[in-house]
Scaffold this active site. Structure first.
Site, mmCIF file in Angstrom:
data_model
loop_
_atom_site.group_PDB
_atom_site.id
_atom_site.type_symbol
_atom_site.label_atom_id
_atom_site.label_comp_id
_atom_site.label_asym_id
_atom_site.label_seq_id
_atom_site.Cartn_x
_atom_site.Cartn_y
_atom_site.Cartn_z
ATOM 1 N N GLY A 11 0.934 -0.874 -0.351
ATOM 2 C CA GLY A 11 0.530 -0.173 0.169
ATOM 3 C C GLY A 11 1.481 0.876 -0.255
ATOM 4 N N LYS A 178 1.171 -17.301 -10.547
ATOM 5 C CA LYS A 178 1.682 -17.191 -9.339
ATOM 6 C C LYS A 178 1.618 -17.698 -8.371
ATOM 7 C CE LYS A 178 2.914 -13.579 -7.182
ATOM 8 N NZ LYS A 178 2.674 -11.737 -6.636
ATOM 9 N N ASN A 196 15.385 -18.423 -1.031
ATOM 10 C CA ASN A 196 15.325 -19.572 -1.736
ATOM 11 C C ASN A 196 16.030 -20.431 -2.132
ATOM 12 O OD1 ASN A 196 12.824 -17.899 -0.993
ATOM 13 N ND2 ASN A 196 12.353 -16.589 -2.859
HETATM 14 P P1 NAP Z 1 1.517 -5.863 5.141
HETATM 15 O O1 NAP Z 1 3.025 -5.143 4.846
HETATM 16 O O2 NAP Z 1 1.253 -7.171 5.991
HETATM 17 O O3 NAP Z 1 0.830 -4.571 4.884
HETATM 18 C C1 NAP Z 1 -0.824 -5.160 4.819
HETATM 19 C C2 NAP Z 1 -0.914 -3.526 5.653
HETATM 20 O O4 NAP Z 1 -3.052 -3.656 5.868
HETATM 21 C C3 NAP Z 1 -1.164 -3.261 7.479
HETATM 22 O O5 NAP Z 1 -0.026 -2.085 7.376
HETATM 23 C C4 NAP Z 1 -2.238 -3.731 8.242
HETATM 24 O O6 NAP Z 1 -2.300 -2.850 9.055
HETATM 25 C C5 NAP Z 1 -3.583 -3.126 7.211
HETATM 26 N N1 NAP Z 1 -4.509 -3.322 8.139
HETATM 27 C C6 NAP Z 1 -4.380 -4.882 8.285
HETATM 28 N N2 NAP Z 1 -6.434 -5.050 8.597
HETATM 29 C C7 NAP Z 1 -6.632 -3.441 8.107
HETATM 30 C C8 NAP Z 1 -8.010 -3.297 8.143
HETATM 31 N N3 NAP Z 1 -9.143 -3.573 8.943
HETATM 32 N N4 NAP Z 1 -8.217 -1.294 7.494
HETATM 33 C C9 NAP Z 1 -6.827 -0.893 7.301
HETATM 34 N N5 NAP Z 1 -5.482 -1.578 7.044
HETATM 35 C C10 NAP Z 1 -5.610 -3.464 7.938
HETATM 36 O O7 NAP Z 1 2.193 -6.805 3.840
HETATM 37 P P2 NAP Z 1 2.112 -6.544 2.311
HETATM 38 O O8 NAP Z 1 3.448 -6.669 2.066
HETATM 39 O O9 NAP Z 1 1.694 -4.769 1.858
HETATM 40 O O10 NAP Z 1 1.346 -7.221 1.215
HETATM 41 C C11 NAP Z 1 -0.447 -6.929 1.281
HETATM 42 C C12 NAP Z 1 -0.365 -7.774 0.327
HETATM 43 O O11 NAP Z 1 -0.348 -8.021 -0.796
HETATM 44 C C13 NAP Z 1 -0.762 -9.452 1.085
HETATM 45 O O12 NAP Z 1 -1.642 -10.547 0.150
HETATM 46 C C14 NAP Z 1 0.708 -9.577 0.374
HETATM 47 O O13 NAP Z 1 0.984 -10.886 -0.620
HETATM 48 C C15 NAP Z 1 0.374 -9.107 -1.271
HETATM 49 N N6 NAP Z 1 1.777 -8.691 -2.440
HETATM 50 C C16 NAP Z 1 2.443 -8.400 -1.158
HETATM 51 C C17 NAP Z 1 4.147 -7.465 -2.326
HETATM 52 C C18 NAP Z 1 4.693 -6.677 -1.159
HETATM 53 O O14 NAP Z 1 6.088 -6.723 -2.602
HETATM 54 N N7 NAP Z 1 4.982 -6.741 -0.575
HETATM 55 C C19 NAP Z 1 4.073 -8.422 -3.751
HETATM 56 C C20 NAP Z 1 2.504 -9.374 -4.530
HETATM 57 C C21 NAP Z 1 1.808 -9.185 -3.601
HETATM 58 P P3 NAP Z 1 -1.616 -3.659 10.598
HETATM 59 O O15 NAP Z 1 0.016 -3.905 10.322
HETATM 60 O O16 NAP Z 1 -1.420 -3.021 11.837
HETATM 61 O O17 NAP Z 1 -2.303 -4.763 11.326
#
Ligand code: NAP
Length: 297
Positions: A11, A178, A196
């Protein structure tokens, strides 16, 4: 204006890359919206900068909603906020794995629900630092009927980042490709607690990968009519493991940080699908249980 639900790694990446003034994070219900979210952004190339992004204010109507929560949080997170958005606001889901996208589409079939598959990579080595660790491609496609008309508009809005964003009419097929790679790498890295590339020489991997690929091949053929032999799937998994040999998978990182993993939406999804389709999936089941045990300890 583009709203982002989930101010984590992914995000914050979209938040930093979208044009200033055209993006806002969406607060949890009841959380204050008067202070901006500020963090350091280290781009893939170029100097670090500070990003400051407001929260969406009551009454603001975004043209697009990006959902970047973890798969297990997505349905509840959306349910808490979706009623404040117009029925024709496109909702774009970024979760890895499968299962959460279908759950959202089933819950709001009359809304334009889209899903993305992205190879962009972002992480937060410190809470206030967002690193764009790897750049790639993002494909966007419809999960519900009303979403078909929103694909090109959504792609155009995201292309304002300068990132490579493409329409994908068959997004499920892309998500499956994926999923196969994630299912063949992530649980092993978490169980073995290794990067990995190191899974390839491990006994657990060598003893189970052929049977896992047999399960994956049968499931993919039955679910989305993609035919690929177990040997070919194994080659693809191993190619990615070699190309990303030094990387820590998100599942291993989640276990190390004692955070909930997405195993239920990767091997767990596949084991459940196997039960529904009458396909025997003992390796997906074993990997799911072992990662679940790690998370619960
Ligand atoms: P992350 O860093 O854990 O981010 C998720 C965010 O969502 C956290 O900030 C969390 O807050 C927040 N959240 C949870 N419940 C919420 C709610 N009810 N309202 C508002 N915010 C809320 O995970 P991420 O790495 O960004 O990944 C997110 C998704 O994208 C996953 O499914 C992942 O597999 C996918 N993805 C990620 C990447 C990457 O490079 N990071 C790449 C491809 C796909 P809290 O921490 O306070 O709980």
């Amino acid at each position: 204006m583009i709203g982002i639900l989930g101010a984590g790694s992914l995000g914050r990446l979209w938040g930093a890359m979208l044009p200033v003034g055209r993006v806002a994070f969406i607060a949890r219900p009841g959380e204050p919206t008067d202070t901006d979210l500020s963090y350091r952004f280290r781009p893939f190339k170029g100097p670090e900068s500070t990003v400051r992004i407001p929260f969406l204010k009551a009454g603001n109507k975004p043209d697009l909603l990006l959902v970047t929560t973890k798969a297990g949080d997505t349905l509840d997170a959306l349910a808490g906020v979706i009623n404040q958005f117009a029925m024709d606001t496109p909702v774009l889901l970024f979760q890895n794995g499968l299962g959460s996208q279908q759950a959202v589409a089933d819950r709001w079939p009359e809304r334009p629900i889209l899903a993305a598959s992205t190879t962009e990579g972002a992480n937060r080595p410190e809470p206030e630092l967002l690193v764009h660790a790897g750049t790639g491609d993002t494909w966007v496609g419809p999960m519900t009927e009303p979403a078909r008309a929103s694909v090109s508009k959504t792609v155009a809005m995201l292309a304002a980042t300068g990132l490579a964003v493409h329409p994908e009419p068959d997004i499920l097929q892309r998500l499956w490709q994926k999923l196969i790679i994630n299912a063949g790498i992530n649980p092993y890295t978490a169980i073995l607690n290794c990067p990995n590339g190191d899974i390839l020489s491990a006994g657990l991997y060598q003893d189970t990968i052929d049977e896992l690929c047999r399960e994956l091949s049968e499931l993919m053929s039955a679910a989305v009519q993609i035919t690929e032999t177990p040997d070919s799937l194994r080659q693809r998994i191993e190619q990615v493991a070699q190309n990303t040999a030094g990387n820590t998978s998100s599942m291993r990182a989640d276990v190390l940080r004692k955070r909930q993993t997405e195993i239920d939406f990767i091997n767990g999804y596949l084991a459940k699908l196997g039960k529904e389709l009458g396909i025997y999936t003992p390796v997906n089941q074993m990997l799911t249980e072992r990662v679940q045990q790690l998370s619960s300890h």
